[in-house]
Enzyme design. Structure first.
Site, PDB file in Angstrom:
ATOM      1  N   SER A   1     -18.058 -16.610  45.756  1.00  0.00           N
ATOM      2  CA  SER A   1     -16.829 -15.792  45.652  1.00  0.00           C
ATOM      3  C   SER A   1     -15.436 -16.641  45.456  1.00  0.00           C
ATOM      4  O   SER A   1     -14.271 -16.628  45.651  1.00  0.00           O
ATOM      5  CB  SER A   1     -16.364 -15.543  47.723  1.00  0.00           C
ATOM      6  OG  SER A   1     -16.199 -16.437  47.995  1.00  0.00           O
TER       7      SER A   1
ATOM      8  N   HIS B   1      -4.338   2.732  19.711  1.00  0.00           N
ATOM      9  CA  HIS B   1      -3.202   1.895  20.308  1.00  0.00           C
ATOM     10  C   HIS B   1      -1.527   1.906  18.597  1.00  0.00           C
ATOM     11  O   HIS B   1      -0.909   2.455  19.223  1.00  0.00           O
ATOM     12  CB  HIS B   1      -2.618   0.550  20.117  1.00  0.00           C
ATOM     13  CG  HIS B   1      -1.124  -0.551  19.960  1.00  0.00           C
ATOM     14  ND1 HIS B   1      -0.860  -0.636  20.613  1.00  0.00           N
ATOM     15  CD2 HIS B   1      -0.494  -0.605  18.406  1.00  0.00           C
ATOM     16  CE1 HIS B   1       0.263  -1.009  20.588  1.00  0.00           C
ATOM     17  NE2 HIS B   1      -0.115  -1.861  18.908  1.00  0.00           N
ATOM     18  N   GLU B   2      -2.424   2.553  17.828  1.00  0.00           N
ATOM     19  CA  GLU B   2      -1.462   2.896  16.469  1.00  0.00           C
ATOM     20  C   GLU B   2      -1.546   4.379  16.961  1.00  0.00           C
ATOM     21  O   GLU B   2      -0.051   4.739  16.195  1.00  0.00           O
ATOM     22  CB  GLU B   2      -2.095   2.535  15.135  1.00  0.00           C
ATOM     23  CG  GLU B   2      -2.140   1.303  14.743  1.00  0.00           C
ATOM     24  CD  GLU B   2      -1.236   0.533  14.527  1.00  0.00           C
ATOM     25  OE1 GLU B   2      -0.282   0.858  14.259  1.00  0.00           O
ATOM     26  OE2 GLU B   2      -1.351  -0.885  15.093  1.00  0.00           O
TER      27      GLU B   2
ATOM     28  N   ILE C   1      -8.440 -19.080  42.141  1.00  0.00           N
ATOM     29  CA  ILE C   1      -7.761 -20.378  41.273  1.00  0.00           C
ATOM     30  C   ILE C   1      -8.319 -21.434  40.506  1.00  0.00           C
ATOM     31  O   ILE C   1      -9.057 -22.123  41.214  1.00  0.00           O
ATOM     32  CB  ILE C   1      -6.891 -19.922  42.487  1.00  0.00           C
ATOM     33  CG1 ILE C   1      -5.866 -19.715  43.134  1.00  0.00           C
ATOM     34  CG2 ILE C   1      -5.567 -21.483  41.757  1.00  0.00           C
ATOM     35  CD1 ILE C   1      -5.668 -19.591  44.333  1.00  0.00           C
TER      36      ILE C   1
ATOM     37  N   ASP D   1      -7.951 -13.668  43.015  1.00  0.00           N
ATOM     38  CA  ASP D   1      -9.758 -13.137  42.694  1.00  0.00           C
ATOM     39  C   ASP D   1     -10.299 -15.431  42.902  1.00  0.00           C
ATOM     40  O   ASP D   1     -11.406 -15.233  43.089  1.00  0.00           O
ATOM     41  CB  ASP D   1      -9.878 -12.960  41.458  1.00  0.00           C
ATOM     42  CG  ASP D   1     -10.108 -11.259  41.626  1.00  0.00           C
ATOM     43  OD1 ASP D   1      -9.933 -10.916  42.693  1.00  0.00           O
ATOM     44  OD2 ASP D   1      -9.400 -10.842  40.745  1.00  0.00           O
TER      45      ASP D   1
ATOM     46  N   HIS E   1       1.436  -1.223  -0.388  1.00  0.00           N
ATOM     47  CA  HIS E   1      -0.086   0.493   0.201  1.00  0.00           C
ATOM     48  C   HIS E   1       0.637   1.153   0.351  1.00  0.00           C
ATOM     49  O   HIS E   1       0.796   2.386   0.233  1.00  0.00           O
ATOM     50  CB  HIS E   1      -0.703  -0.231   1.071  1.00  0.00           C
ATOM     51  CG  HIS E   1      -0.340  -0.219   3.076  1.00  0.00           C
ATOM     52  ND1 HIS E   1      -0.225  -1.340   3.107  1.00  0.00           N
ATOM     53  CD2 HIS E   1       0.297   0.647   2.966  1.00  0.00           C
ATOM     54  CE1 HIS E   1       0.634  -1.390   4.269  1.00  0.00           C
ATOM     55  NE2 HIS E   1       0.740   0.107   4.471  1.00  0.00           N
TER      56      HIS E   1
ATOM     57  N   ALA F   1     -14.505 -21.488  44.895  1.00  0.00           N
ATOM     58  CA  ALA F   1     -14.660 -22.939  44.213  1.00  0.00           C
ATOM     59  C   ALA F   1     -13.872 -24.231  44.116  1.00  0.00           C
ATOM     60  O   ALA F   1     -12.152 -23.508  43.735  1.00  0.00           O
ATOM     61  CB  ALA F   1     -16.260 -22.810  43.436  1.00  0.00           C
TER      62      ALA F   1
END
Length: 472
Positions: A384, A223-224, A294, A292, A173, A386
């Site tokens: 919270s 971002h660019e 695992i 938070d 381009h 398990a």
């Protein structure tokens, strides 16, 4: 330099023999195809000390295939082996920005930053994927991400030459850095400087959207434009300037702290930041770290914190950090609880009143479902923590100061539940942030502390800092 003279340089060839070593019979990656190795070679040539348009390496350091592969693995926080493994190849296959991670990406001499605060931009052409209004809105919003935290101002021009020329194109381009068709390389931008300096180009073989479908134009443009202003790629997986594309959700976008620090180093802070709290990437060795969720996943351990997770593998020497949405785009940014059901080869993810079933990195059809399907009453708003016990088919759920026990065989909650956490597991406190089981011990996490609890003796046998799980 005149473009015609520059184009003539393209006839020069780079004669150095350069290829990835083919693994021997003892290697674990025998199943990798020739196509995989070719992709890896192209990736390393493009993003780690690439050739300039004259076909000559900009730098001589780290120009062997193994050196480049090691540099790439180090950049992305992978185990540095110098060998092409599955984790490395997975990163290489993700859609990303076309700007190199190491080595310059420019045709003409660059400068570190613009010498002025008032910059202009011009939209040269449009993608057919969006209306003109949607494209203009995305670019305006992307520039605002940077002007919100600096003294920079951006003004749109409708003709003539602007500081930042924005265009859509395909394959070759006009700038000697061709696009590659759908996916892969999404866009690229040049650093501040004359001629191409500051310009941003978007691959029109991609599907550009204003949502989670295809590639979100606002996120890629933001971002660019960071490159257009002088920023390089960041190694922080939570940063906007991280090279890999990740859709971060529909909520109001706030520039991460790593990007704020980078752009303010170049241009200074703005007068008034509308978003004074910028998200930070968690530090695994922070002594006050809390978690938070695992879960195990096919022999690995996934440790969730905010919008990230660390991946632990017995053969790795360090924890690898990723954005949750880079692996599971359909999941929420943050999760409350997770556990693995090995015999079903599933993991279950919980957020609020919903939960998802995943087979590896694929979400099963029919999910998310409501936690009420498991037998929770309406007053339970979230889970919270398990943990599942494969030998008994039972799963413990923690919510508030209570613990519930689910029978996987009968698909119902056990009688006499819920119970108080302190009664069933004395000494661990009245709440659980995260939990997992290993070799007859349950590991309960409560803030910066984890408790090793013996299933056989029903007592705490050891207390450790939470961050010790992450090898700190």
């Amino acid at each position: 330099m005149h473009p015609g003279v520059l184009a003539a340089f393209l006839f020069l060839s780079w004669t150095r023999c350069w290829s990835l070593p083919v693994p021997n019979d003892d290697d674990d990656d025998d199943d990798m195809s020739e196509e995989d190795f070719q992709l890896a070679e192209r990736y390393l040539k493009s993003y780690y000390y690439p050739l300039n348009p004259a076909g000559i390496l900009k730098k001589t350091a780290a120009n062997s295939v193994v050196d480049r592969l090691r540099e790439m693995q180090s950049f992305f926080g992978l185990e540095v082996t110098g060998k092409l493994d599955d984790n490395t190849l997975d990163i290489m296959k993700k859609p990303r920005c076309g700007v190199p991670d190491v080595g310059e990406y420019n045709v003409f001499p660059r400068t570190l930053k613009w010498p002025k605060m008032n910059l202009t931009y011009r939209i040269v052409n449009y993608t057919p994927d969006l209306t003109h209004s949607e494209v203009e809105k995305a670019f305006k919003k992307a520039f605002k991400v940077w002007s919100d935290v600096t003294p920079l101002n951006f003004t749109r021009l409708y003709n003539g030459t602007a500081d930042i020329m924005i265009s859509f194109g395909t394959k070759e381009h006009g700038d000697f850095y061709p696009f590659d068709g759908p996916s892969g390389l999404l866009a690229h931008a040049f650093p501040p400087g004359p001629n191409y300096g500051g310009d941003a180009h978007f691959d029109d073989d991609e599907t550009w959207t204003s949502s989670s479908k295809g590639y979100n134009l606002f996120l890629v443009a933001a971002h660019e434009f960071g490159h257009s202003l002088g920023l390089d790629h960041s190694k922080d997986p939570g940063a906007l300037m991280f090279p890999i594309y990740t859709y971060t959700g529909k909520s109001h976008f706030v520039l991460p702290d790593d990007d704020v620090q980078g752009i303010q180093y170049l241009y200074g802070p703005g007068d008034e930041d509308p978003n004074p709290k910028h998200p930070k990437t968690p530090d695994k060795c922070d002594p006050s770290l809390s978690l938070d969720a695992i879960t195990s996943l096919r022999g690995e351990t996934m440790v969730f914190k905010d919008r990230f997770f660390w991946r632990l593998h017995p053969q790795l020497v360090d924890a690898e950090l990723f954005l949750t949405k880079s692996f599971w785009p359909e999941l929420p940014n943050r999760i409350d609880a997770a556990y693995e059901h090995p015999s079903k080869d599933l993991i279950f993810i919980f957020r609020g009143r919903k939960f998802w079933a995943l087979n590896g990195y694929d979400i099963l059809e029919g999910y998310p479902q409501k936690i009420s399907e498991l037998g929770f009453p309406k007053d339970v708003k979230k889970i919270s923590a398990a943990v599942h016990f494969e030998d008994t088919g039972k799963t413990l759920f923690f919510s508030g100061n209570q613990v519930w026990r689910y029978d996987d065989t009968n698909r119902m909650m056990d009688k006499d539940y819920p119970r108080l956490i302190e009664e069933d597991f004395p000494g661990i406190g009245d709440k659980v942030d995260a939990v997992y089981e290993k070799n007859g011990y349950i590991y309960f996490f409560n803030g910066p502390i984890q408790f090793e609890y013996s299933i056989w003796s029903n007592r705490i046998v050891r207390v450790m800092p939470t961050n010790s799980l992450l090898w700190c």
